[in-house]
Design an enzyme around this catalytic site. Sequence first.
Site, PDB file in Angstrom:
ATOM      1  N   ARG A   1      47.935  20.263  20.708  1.00 19.71           N
ATOM      2  CA  ARG A   1      47.421  20.053  22.067  1.00 19.71           C
ATOM      3  C   ARG A   1      48.572  20.104  23.064  1.00 19.71           C
ATOM      4  O   ARG A   1      49.610  19.473  22.880  1.00 19.71           O
ATOM      5  CB  ARG A   1      46.697  18.714  22.171  1.00 19.71           C
ATOM      6  CG  ARG A   1      46.175  18.495  23.587  1.00 19.71           C
ATOM      7  CD  ARG A   1      45.065  17.532  23.668  1.00 19.71           C
ATOM      8  NE  ARG A   1      44.616  17.408  25.051  1.00 19.71           N
ATOM      9  CZ  ARG A   1      43.940  16.385  25.500  1.00 19.71           C
ATOM     10  NH1 ARG A   1      43.591  15.419  24.684  1.00 19.71           N
ATOM     11  NH2 ARG A   1      43.588  16.333  26.768  1.00 19.71           N
TER      12      ARG A   1
ATOM     13  N   ARG B   1      40.415  22.173  23.717  1.00 21.53           N
ATOM     14  CA  ARG B   1      41.567  21.571  23.049  1.00 21.53           C
ATOM     15  C   ARG B   1      41.292  21.430  21.553  1.00 21.53           C
ATOM     16  O   ARG B   1      40.161  21.159  21.155  1.00 21.53           O
ATOM     17  CB  ARG B   1      41.939  20.231  23.653  1.00 21.53           C
ATOM     18  CG  ARG B   1      40.781  19.261  23.837  1.00 21.53           C
ATOM     19  CD  ARG B   1      41.145  18.227  24.921  1.00 21.53           C
ATOM     20  NE  ARG B   1      40.073  17.323  25.232  1.00 21.53           N
ATOM     21  CZ  ARG B   1      39.149  17.516  26.163  1.00 21.53           C
ATOM     22  NH1 ARG B   1      39.123  18.632  26.837  1.00 21.53           N
ATOM     23  NH2 ARG B   1      38.232  16.611  26.404  1.00 21.53           N
TER      24      ARG B   1
ATOM     25  N   ASP C   1      41.271   9.513  21.687  1.00 22.44           N
ATOM     26  CA  ASP C   1      41.161   8.542  22.774  1.00 22.44           C
ATOM     27  C   ASP C   1      41.105   7.128  22.226  1.00 22.44           C
ATOM     28  O   ASP C   1      40.301   6.828  21.335  1.00 22.44           O
ATOM     29  CB  ASP C   1      39.892   8.786  23.596  1.00 22.44           C
ATOM     30  CG  ASP C   1      40.021   9.984  24.508  1.00 22.44           C
ATOM     31  OD1 ASP C   1      41.140  10.308  24.931  1.00 22.44           O
ATOM     32  OD2 ASP C   1      38.981  10.601  24.808  1.00 22.44           O
TER      33      ASP C   1
ATOM     34  N   ASP D   1      41.503  15.722  20.557  1.00 27.76           N
ATOM     35  CA  ASP D   1      41.565  14.679  21.569  1.00 27.76           C
ATOM     36  C   ASP D   1      41.455  13.372  20.794  1.00 27.76           C
ATOM     37  O   ASP D   1      40.517  13.211  20.005  1.00 27.76           O
ATOM     38  CB  ASP D   1      40.391  14.844  22.534  1.00 27.76           C
ATOM     39  CG  ASP D   1      40.537  14.049  23.816  1.00 27.76           C
ATOM     40  OD1 ASP D   1      41.642  13.562  24.096  1.00 27.76           O
ATOM     41  OD2 ASP D   1      39.536  13.918  24.541  1.00 27.76           O
TER      42      ASP D   1
END
Length: 179
Positions: free
Chosen positions: A82, A93, A98, A96
């Site tokens: 990324r 992407r 989070d 991810d």
Amino acid sequence: MIGYLGLGSNVGDRRANLQRAIELLAARGVAVLASSSTYDTDPVGEVLDQPDFLNACVRIDTELGPEDLLDACKDVERELGRDLEGGVRHGPRPIDVDLLLLGDEPYRSARLSLPHEQVLRRRFVLVPLLELDLGLATPGGARLADALARLPLDEGVRRAGAPLRVPQRHHGRPERTRP
């Protein structure tokens, strides 16, 4: 400390990207205890014209504090390709990662807000989180099931597959994997 991470990918082998993120987290002091099923989800945010995402949430246990855990998540994103500096916000992407919830207290800094500011507003986060724990609430007491019930049904979230593989734990410590 128990926490929850959201994983997403819409570039390359999406499931393999999510699985590799779990392996890389384990090598950084983050024990993944459980994974939700995977979900195909419609893109949301600033870039809607892109491939669907594959999302999952994982329950973790770590001794890392919020900032160090955020660094570990960003390090995994970088390792999986990324572009954290020049990428388009909300664009396509490979991964991810989070940080959604961590422990029993809210946390705020210039880099991080816990609970994540979108945790109560996104179906693609709430559905897999509630699969892991139907009674889950934020440190402030907001029940995630209540938040999901209030959301409109316009954000597509479709079950895509089984939970991701979770490394076996030995003596209460995360399994070590090679980076």
